[in-house]
Write a protein that holds these residues in place. Structure first.
Motif, mmCIF file in Angstrom:
data_model
loop_
_atom_site.group_PDB
_atom_site.id
_atom_site.type_symbol
_atom_site.label_atom_id
_atom_site.label_comp_id
_atom_site.label_asym_id
_atom_site.label_seq_id
_atom_site.Cartn_x
_atom_site.Cartn_y
_atom_site.Cartn_z
ATOM 1 N N ILE A 13 2.883 -3.568 -6.855
ATOM 2 C CA ILE A 13 3.485 -2.469 -7.611
ATOM 3 C C ILE A 13 5.013 -2.469 -7.559
ATOM 4 C CG2 ILE A 13 3.308 -0.779 -5.715
ATOM 5 C CD1 ILE A 13 2.661 -0.163 -9.478
ATOM 6 N N HIS A 14 5.616 -2.730 -6.398
ATOM 7 C CA HIS A 14 7.081 -2.713 -6.305
ATOM 8 C C HIS A 14 7.681 -3.869 -7.097
ATOM 9 C CE1 HIS A 14 10.963 -3.257 -3.777
ATOM 10 N NE2 HIS A 14 11.188 -2.446 -4.789
ATOM 11 N N ARG A 15 7.094 -5.048 -6.976
ATOM 12 C CA ARG A 15 7.610 -6.215 -7.713
ATOM 13 C C ARG A 15 7.457 -6.007 -9.210
ATOM 14 N NH1 ARG A 15 10.430 -8.745 -9.771
ATOM 15 N NH2 ARG A 15 10.791 -11.001 -9.850
ATOM 16 N N GLN A 16 6.416 -5.315 -9.633
ATOM 17 C CA GLN A 16 6.239 -5.037 -11.062
ATOM 18 C C GLN A 16 7.337 -4.107 -11.553
ATOM 19 O OE1 GLN A 16 4.208 -6.590 -12.891
ATOM 20 N NE2 GLN A 16 3.589 -5.406 -14.674
ATOM 21 N N LEU A 17 7.653 -3.112 -10.750
ATOM 22 C CA LEU A 17 8.738 -2.195 -11.102
ATOM 23 C C LEU A 17 10.066 -2.953 -11.193
ATOM 24 C CD1 LEU A 17 9.246 1.354 -9.661
ATOM 25 C CD2 LEU A 17 11.170 -0.219 -9.731
ATOM 26 N N LEU A 34 0.834 -1.204 0.000
ATOM 27 C CA LEU A 34 0.000 0.000 0.000
ATOM 28 C C LEU A 34 0.870 1.257 0.000
ATOM 29 C CD1 LEU A 34 -2.645 1.617 0.311
ATOM 30 C CD2 LEU A 34 -2.518 1.182 2.783
ATOM 31 N N ILE A 35 1.889 1.272 0.848
ATOM 32 C CA ILE A 35 2.771 2.446 0.923
ATOM 33 C C ILE A 35 3.561 2.606 -0.373
ATOM 34 C CG2 ILE A 35 4.757 3.447 2.140
ATOM 35 C CD1 ILE A 35 3.587 2.021 4.685
ATOM 36 N N HIS A 36 4.013 1.481 -0.961
ATOM 37 C CA HIS A 36 4.695 1.553 -2.263
ATOM 38 C C HIS A 36 3.775 2.184 -3.307
ATOM 39 C CE1 HIS A 36 7.382 -2.104 -1.057
ATOM 40 N NE2 HIS A 36 7.946 -0.960 -0.728
ATOM 41 N N TYR A 37 2.519 1.764 -3.322
ATOM 42 C CA TYR A 37 1.580 2.269 -4.322
ATOM 43 C C TYR A 37 1.279 3.756 -4.106
ATOM 44 C CZ TYR A 37 -2.577 2.825 -7.207
ATOM 45 O OH TYR A 37 -3.483 3.275 -8.154
ATOM 46 N N LEU A 38 1.077 4.148 -2.857
ATOM 47 C CA LEU A 38 0.804 5.555 -2.566
ATOM 48 C C LEU A 38 2.007 6.427 -2.936
ATOM 49 C CD1 LEU A 38 -1.014 5.174 0.869
ATOM 50 C CD2 LEU A 38 -2.057 5.840 -1.296
ATOM 51 N N THR A 39 3.214 5.892 -2.767
ATOM 52 C CA THR A 39 4.420 6.619 -3.174
ATOM 53 C C THR A 39 4.396 6.871 -4.671
ATOM 54 O OG1 THR A 39 5.684 5.550 -1.412
ATOM 55 C CG2 THR A 39 6.951 6.581 -3.175
ATOM 56 N N LEU A 40 4.076 5.828 -5.434
ATOM 57 C CA LEU A 40 3.987 5.961 -6.893
ATOM 58 C C LEU A 40 2.929 6.989 -7.279
ATOM 59 C CD1 LEU A 40 4.822 4.655 -9.737
ATOM 60 C CD2 LEU A 40 2.676 3.394 -9.493
ATOM 61 N N ARG A 41 1.755 6.933 -6.607
ATOM 62 C CA ARG A 41 0.649 7.813 -6.974
ATOM 63 C C ARG A 41 0.821 9.228 -6.438
ATOM 64 N NH1 ARG A 41 -3.500 5.640 -9.758
ATOM 65 N NH2 ARG A 41 -3.485 7.822 -10.408
ATOM 66 N N ASN A 42 1.918 9.471 -5.763
ATOM 67 C CA ASN A 42 2.262 10.830 -5.345
ATOM 68 C C ASN A 42 3.111 11.529 -6.411
ATOM 69 O OD1 ASN A 42 2.143 12.932 -3.405
ATOM 70 N ND2 ASN A 42 4.219 12.448 -2.718
ATOM 71 N N ALA A 78 -4.364 -2.222 -3.658
ATOM 72 C CA ALA A 78 -2.970 -2.129 -3.231
ATOM 73 C C ALA A 78 -2.787 -2.676 -1.819
ATOM 74 C CB ALA A 78 -2.501 -0.672 -3.301
ATOM 75 N N ALA A 79 -3.808 -2.511 -0.974
ATOM 76 C CA ALA A 79 -3.746 -3.001 0.408
ATOM 77 C C ALA A 79 -4.305 -4.418 0.544
ATOM 78 C CB ALA A 79 -4.528 -2.054 1.324
ATOM 79 N N HIS A 80 -4.729 -5.010 -0.572
ATOM 80 C CA HIS A 80 -5.346 -6.351 -0.588
ATOM 81 C C HIS A 80 -6.563 -6.408 0.336
ATOM 82 C CE1 HIS A 80 -0.870 -7.466 -1.296
ATOM 83 N NE2 HIS A 80 -1.435 -7.065 -2.422
#
Length: 492
Positions: free
Chosen positions: A77-81, A44-52, A404-406
């Motif tokens: 999201i992080h593993r996809q990156l 979730l935090i990885h995704y929110l970082t991206l969406r910032n 993102a948070a499942h």
């Protein structure tokens, strides 16, 4: 000049560094979360970082070079990156690779959905939650019919009826489950603050007051010394009147009547009727009032809610928390539940205010201190509060962040509403129902045609789900393409 590929590598490295940094800064917060939820919290935090960040230029380049554009990767999201970086030649050790892969995240959200809503036969059809009407307390045949037509969760709204009626509903459900061998979870909604119209002045005895556009009416907690011809409405909750300020909007009856605060007095507020979107032009008692511009400092957990908790803990599998605004609201409910039992119903937080949308990440992270947490997009009040024109955007954003948070999502309010009330759905409602496939569970309100709604919804979602998993489109063969390539269609 920097090449496109060098630019891509540089931007991806910066994004990954930010993701890891933001997680490190919240290490203590993550450690307080249930261990089973910690990988989800990090994602979730990885995704929110991206969406910032604004990464639209980067996404275009990724797409041009045949790489993942990071879209539809909310759950991992992080593993996809990292996977993109690997395609570009970067090496990761086993310890560096994020555990949250696509298969891992799919498994996680499936496990959490089963914990909340139970088992289901059809994988690609969301769980179906059906709102129980008072009449179901004495209608075993209807309850059994709902169960046999795919009801997975029975919803009892504690804002209506009483414990005696709820008990009868539950008994009918358990009897039907035993007879059919089918499982069904019991979800009970806390009423929350009852901000509803109470007519104090003119029209009090009829339970409705005639109004017109441009008219000044009053909000007050009691009738006071008003002129007998003045229209006075109480919001039915103490403490709201002093919180209002000039220019604040006041919406009545799901926004059909729109007003604005114009006068502030010691014990009352004058509101000007700006628009009436109803041909009848009247305010009825017991209609909802929304204050979209006002930060209402009233507790989400009312004394009535607290009085319902012992019954809910004893009888329900899931508890719906209405009008949640902050993480503190969740802590307050958790404290009350822990005082009653060690094992209490799983929590479903309802998003229906602008504050809840604003605080969504903190609400999820607080809720993830539970083994399983669900979220309901309560589209009725939420649409009125944030504006109908923003609803499409906001409900999508909530779905992305929950993925993102499942966190399993319940898609609620006005699903096939016209079909439910008059026996025929509108075209836009059919499209809306198709979107419901993006949620793990769909809630159906009370109405005359519940079975027909369930059958139609299942048919729509069955078709939609073969084209899409969540918001990721999948390519099954299209009949249009099959017909085009049929040899019989070739020109001689």
């Amino acid at each position: 000049m920097q090449s496109d590929l060098d630019y891509i590598k540089e931007q991806l490295q910066k994004l990954e560094e930010r993701m890891l940094k933001e997680v490190e800064l919240r290490k203590q917060l993550i450690s307080d979360i249930q261990q089973e939820q910690q990988d989800s919290a990090r994602n979730l935090i990885h995704y929110l970082t991206l969406r910032n960040e604004d990464i639209r230029e980067l996404q275009d380049l990724l797409h041009i070079y045949g790489l993942s554009s990071l879209a539809s990767s909310e759950s991992h999201i992080h593993r996809q990156l990292q996977a993109i970086n690997e395609r570009l030649g970067r090496f990761y050790s086993e310890e560096e690779l994020d555990i949250c892969t696509y298969p891992f995240s799919k498994l996680k959200i499936g496990e959490k959905s089963r914990m909340l809503f139970g088992q289901k036969k059809e994988t690609y059809i969301p769980y179906l939650m059906v709102t129980f009407d008072s009449s179901f307390a004495n209608d075993y045949a209807m309850v059994k019919n709902l169960l046999q037509n795919g009801m997975n969760v029975a919803r009892i709204n504690c804002a209506h009826d009483d414990e005696a009626t709820w008990s009868k509903m539950i008994n009918q459900l358990k009897k039907a489950c035993t007879a059919t061998g089918l499982d069904c979870k019991i979800y009970m909604d806390l009423a929350g603050p009852k901000i509803r119209t109470k007519i104090l002045g003119k029209g009090k005895h009829k339970g409705k007051a005639k109004i017109r556009e441009g008219q000044l009416i009053w909000l007050a907690e009691n009738s006071g010394d008003f002129d007998k011809e003045e229209i006075v409405i109480s919001p039915n909750e103490k403490g709201i009147i002093p919180m209002l300020k000039k220019g604040d909007r006041v919406f009545i009856d799901d926004g059909l009547i729109r007003c604005m605060v114009e006068k502030i007095k010691k014990d009352r507020v004058g509101i000007r009727v700006i628009r009436i979107s109803s041909s009848k032009g009247q305010i009825k008692a017991e209609k909802g009032i929304n204050f979209p511009d006002t930060m209402l400092q009233i507790s989400s957990l009312t004394e009535f809610d607290k009085s319902c908790l012992p019954f809910i803990v004893e009888n329900a599998d899931l508890i719906g928390y209405s009008f949640v605004k902050t993480a503190e609201d969740i802590r307050q409910l958790r404290s009350e539940l822990q005082n009653l039992a060690q094992n209490y119903p799983s929590l479903i937080i309802k998003i229906e205010t602008p504050e809840a949308v604003k605080n969504l990440p903190s609400l999820l992270l607080e809720g993830m201190k539970e083994k399983a947490l669900g979220l309901m997009i309560a589209r009725g009040d939420l649409a009125v509060e944030i504006g109908f024109e923003r609803m499409g955007e906001i409900q999508e954003e909530i779905l992305w962040i929950c993925e993102a948070a499942h966190i399993p999502v319940v898609w609620a309010t006005q699903v096939l509403e016209s079909l439910h009330k008059v026996g025929m759905a509108t075209r836009s409602e059919i499209t809306d129902a198709g979107h419901a496939a993006m949620a793990e569970c769909v809630m159906i309100n009370k109405g005359e045609y519940t079975i027909e709604v369930m059958e139609t919804l299942r048919d729509i979602v069955q078709r939609t789900s073969t084209h899409r998993i969540k918001k990721r489109f999948t390519f099954r063969p299209l009949r249009i393409a099959e017909r085009f390539f049929n040899p019989e269609n070739l020109m001689p």
